[in-house]
Design a protein around this motif. Structure first.
Motif, mmCIF file in Angstrom:
data_model
loop_
_atom_site.group_PDB
_atom_site.id
_atom_site.type_symbol
_atom_site.label_atom_id
_atom_site.label_comp_id
_atom_site.label_asym_id
_atom_site.label_seq_id
_atom_site.Cartn_x
_atom_site.Cartn_y
_atom_site.Cartn_z
ATOM 1 N N SER A 1 -5.682 -5.273 13.803
ATOM 2 C CA SER A 1 -4.784 -4.930 12.815
ATOM 3 C C SER A 1 -5.534 -4.003 11.600
ATOM 4 C CB SER A 1 -4.158 -6.016 12.160
ATOM 5 O OG SER A 1 -4.828 -6.959 11.671
ATOM 6 N N THR A 2 -6.799 -4.384 11.340
ATOM 7 C CA THR A 2 -7.319 -3.443 10.176
ATOM 8 C C THR A 2 -8.100 -2.311 10.779
ATOM 9 O OG1 THR A 2 -9.579 -5.085 10.590
ATOM 10 C CG2 THR A 2 -8.005 -5.739 8.980
ATOM 11 N N HIS A 3 -8.202 -2.033 12.079
ATOM 12 C CA HIS A 3 -8.616 -0.951 12.804
ATOM 13 C C HIS A 3 -7.649 -0.089 13.431
ATOM 14 C CE1 HIS A 3 -12.833 -2.823 12.087
ATOM 15 N NE2 HIS A 3 -11.967 -3.931 12.703
ATOM 16 N N LEU A 4 -6.308 -0.664 13.559
ATOM 17 C CA LEU A 4 -5.386 0.431 14.149
ATOM 18 C C LEU A 4 -4.179 0.738 13.123
ATOM 19 C CD1 LEU A 4 -4.004 -1.495 17.619
ATOM 20 C CD2 LEU A 4 -4.755 0.922 17.241
ATOM 21 N N ILE A 5 -3.852 2.191 13.357
ATOM 22 C CA ILE A 5 -2.888 2.666 12.499
ATOM 23 C C ILE A 5 -1.691 1.924 12.659
ATOM 24 C CG2 ILE A 5 -3.678 4.947 12.386
ATOM 25 C CD1 ILE A 5 -2.013 5.899 14.768
ATOM 26 N N MET A 6 -0.585 1.917 11.773
ATOM 27 C CA MET A 6 0.489 1.410 11.905
ATOM 28 C C MET A 6 1.358 1.472 13.061
ATOM 29 S SD MET A 6 2.786 -0.904 10.732
ATOM 30 C CE MET A 6 2.413 -1.123 8.943
ATOM 31 N N TYR A 7 1.256 2.744 13.708
ATOM 32 C CA TYR A 7 2.240 2.809 15.069
ATOM 33 C C TYR A 7 1.403 2.191 16.186
ATOM 34 C CZ TYR A 7 4.372 6.730 12.438
ATOM 35 O OH TYR A 7 4.954 7.432 11.276
ATOM 36 N N PHE B 1 0.845 -1.063 -0.103
ATOM 37 C CA PHE B 1 -0.091 -0.210 0.076
ATOM 38 C C PHE B 1 0.692 1.211 -0.142
ATOM 39 C CE2 PHE B 1 -3.526 -2.524 2.266
ATOM 40 C CZ PHE B 1 -4.098 -3.009 1.156
ATOM 41 N N THR B 2 2.109 1.191 0.291
ATOM 42 C CA THR B 2 3.037 2.344 0.438
ATOM 43 C C THR B 2 3.494 2.610 -0.989
ATOM 44 O OG1 THR B 2 3.818 1.719 2.679
ATOM 45 C CG2 THR B 2 5.097 3.234 1.475
ATOM 46 N N PRO C 1 4.644 4.428 6.299
ATOM 47 C CA PRO C 1 3.453 5.802 6.613
ATOM 48 C C PRO C 1 2.522 5.105 7.714
ATOM 49 C CG PRO C 1 3.626 5.302 4.364
ATOM 50 C CD PRO C 1 4.151 4.307 4.896
ATOM 51 N N ASN C 2 1.975 5.903 8.661
ATOM 52 C CA ASN C 2 1.312 5.592 9.663
ATOM 53 C C ASN C 2 0.004 4.966 9.149
ATOM 54 O OD1 ASN C 2 0.430 5.124 12.276
ATOM 55 N ND2 ASN C 2 -0.210 7.443 12.509
ATOM 56 N N ASN C 3 -0.684 5.301 7.983
ATOM 57 C CA ASN C 3 -1.968 4.726 7.474
ATOM 58 C C ASN C 3 -1.787 3.722 6.359
ATOM 59 O OD1 ASN C 3 -0.783 6.386 5.576
ATOM 60 N ND2 ASN C 3 -2.932 7.342 5.095
ATOM 61 N N SER C 4 -0.579 3.180 6.549
ATOM 62 C CA SER C 4 -0.427 2.206 5.377
ATOM 63 C C SER C 4 -1.060 0.872 5.507
ATOM 64 C CB SER C 4 1.074 1.736 5.145
ATOM 65 O OG SER C 4 1.685 1.047 6.517
ATOM 66 N N PRO C 5 -1.482 0.392 6.778
ATOM 67 C CA PRO C 5 -2.425 -0.669 6.828
ATOM 68 C C PRO C 5 -4.105 -0.712 6.140
ATOM 69 C CG PRO C 5 -1.460 -0.254 9.021
ATOM 70 C CD PRO C 5 -1.500 0.816 8.115
ATOM 71 N N PHE C 6 -4.415 0.615 5.843
ATOM 72 C CA PHE C 6 -5.702 0.879 5.632
ATOM 73 C C PHE C 6 -6.005 0.825 3.938
ATOM 74 C CE2 PHE C 6 -5.825 3.452 9.684
ATOM 75 C CZ PHE C 6 -5.843 2.214 10.366
ATOM 76 N N GLY C 7 -4.845 0.960 3.135
ATOM 77 C CA GLY C 7 -4.948 0.929 1.571
ATOM 78 C C GLY C 7 -3.830 1.869 1.063
ATOM 79 N N ASP C 8 -4.029 2.008 -0.236
ATOM 80 C CA ASP C 8 -2.923 2.773 -1.126
ATOM 81 C C ASP C 8 -2.763 4.144 -0.385
ATOM 82 O OD1 ASP C 8 -2.360 0.562 -2.558
ATOM 83 O OD2 ASP C 8 -3.820 1.283 -4.382
ATOM 84 N N THR C 9 -1.409 4.545 -0.243
ATOM 85 C CA THR C 9 -1.347 5.928 0.360
ATOM 86 C C THR C 9 -0.060 6.395 -0.175
ATOM 87 O OG1 THR C 9 -0.880 7.228 2.412
ATOM 88 C CG2 THR C 9 -0.080 5.030 2.283
#
Length: 359
Positions: A311-317, A174-175, A238-246
């Motif tokens: 994991s699908t609800h938490l930011i990477m950090y 996603f990164t 990136p912090n939001n990388s678990p959620f989708g392309d960023t």
């Protein structure tokens, strides 16, 4: 192990004509089969291994089992290369390869000999525990201090398994700051497998030496390596990388080399933990390994379930913070468990009472 192998075969065949709810149902059946096969394999490994060679054989077992991550990911990487959707011909080819391997494995399981270790009380057919007895034995052992401490470490094993098998590769893909990020998913999977296999080989080939180092030292090293890897992931993705392309930037300029190195380190550190789990169970519970492996797989699977859920609800950090805390707690509990006296006799006496019909 044979029953578990059958569920793998059925799961693979469910993709011949994929129907959503059939695949979901077979996924649940596969989960049950995986519990059968992993508990059975662990028990079979222990009852066929002299205690002094437990570290070596656990390392060999782990290295060979994790080769699948390298071989399987490599095959998929090349077969799916350049495809936006998987065509029928490629899908049938993959199913044919996997089902052929699974069928061959089933034949091997059927042909395996019984226990060759003379000191295992379960080699006597009259003393062999049944499923209910093993389950009750697990319940009794679950209340002991040693097992409770180990369970905290097992739980961390499940959490980090969910991270490196599901979250990390997806986050790398996603990164978009990484060049050709989608192809890095396969590369990271291969390198995770390489780390797992190398760890297994080291603990297998140099089993006698690593036994002298001590299980606690190896687990502490695995913990430090995991913490260092989490720190690199923290600054590289990136912090939001678990959620989708960023296209968001990380703390540093995202590096494909660092992402790949982190994959290898995640696999190697996981091998440090799991090899010592197997060795600890085999050394401390040679006569009740089936019960303890049932506990091991149960707790680790709960950890994996929890890890995939949050994991699908938490930011990477947030993911990395939880993993770091649980790594430290799990390692401390494992080290303390090594100093706790193991009381296996209670379960052994219970088994004998059941066999004599006095309970």
């Amino acid at each position: 192990m044979c029953i578990g192998a059958v569920t793998y075969i059925c799961y693979i065949f469910s993709f011949l004509y994929p129907v959503k709810y059939v695949v979901y149902t077979m996924s649940a059946v596969l989960g049950i089969g995986a519990a059968f096969i992993w508990t059975g394999q662990g028990n079979y490994l222990i009852i066929n291994t002299p205690i002094e060679k437990m570290s070596r054989n656990s390392g060999i077992f782990w290295a060979t089992s994790q080769l699948s991550m390298i071989i399987g990911t490599t095959i998929i990487y090349f077969l799916f290369s350049g495809m936006e959707t998987v065509n029928t011909k490629t899908r049938v080819l993959v199913i044919s390869i996997l089902s052929g391997i699974a069928l061959f494995s089933f034949i091997l399981f059927v042909s395996l000999p019984g226990s060759v270790r003379q000191d295992d009380i379960s080699t006597n057919k009259e003393d062999k525990p049944g499923p209910i007895e093993v389950l009750r034995g697990a319940g009794r052992l679950f209340r002991t201090k040693h097992i409770l401490l180990l369970c905290v470490a097992f739980l961390y094993g499940g959490l980090e398994l969910a991270f490196f098998s599901g979250v990390y590769g997806s986050s790398v893909g996603f990164t978009l700051q990484l060049h050709d990020s989608k192809s890095l998913i396969g590369l990271c999977g291969i390198l995770i497998g390489c780390g797992e296999v190398l760890g297994g080989i080291l603990f297998g080939v140099f089993g006698a030496y690593t036994s002298k180092i001590g299980r606690s030292t190896i687990v502490i090293f695995g913990c430090i390596l995991h913490l260092a890897t989490y720190a690199l992931v923290f600054v590289n993705l990136p912090n939001n990388s678990p959620f989708g392309d960023t296209r968001d930037e990380a703390i540093i300029t995202s590096s494909a080399a660092i992402a790949a190195a982190c994959g290898f380190c995640l696999g190697f550190a996981d091998a440090c933990f799991n090899n010592q789990f197997y060795t600890s169970i085999g050394t401390n519970y040679p006569n009740n390994s089936a019960s303890v492996f049932a506990i091991f797989r149960f707790v680790q699977s709960i950890g994996g379930f929890i890890g995939f859920m949050y994991s699908t609800h938490l930011i990477m950090y947030g993911n990395l913070g939880l993993l770091s805390i649980s790594a430290v707690i799990g390692t401390i509990c494992f080290v303390v468990s090594e100093k706790v006296e193991v009381n296996e006799e209670e379960a052994v006496r219970y088994r004998n009472k059941m066999g004599n019909g006095s309970s």
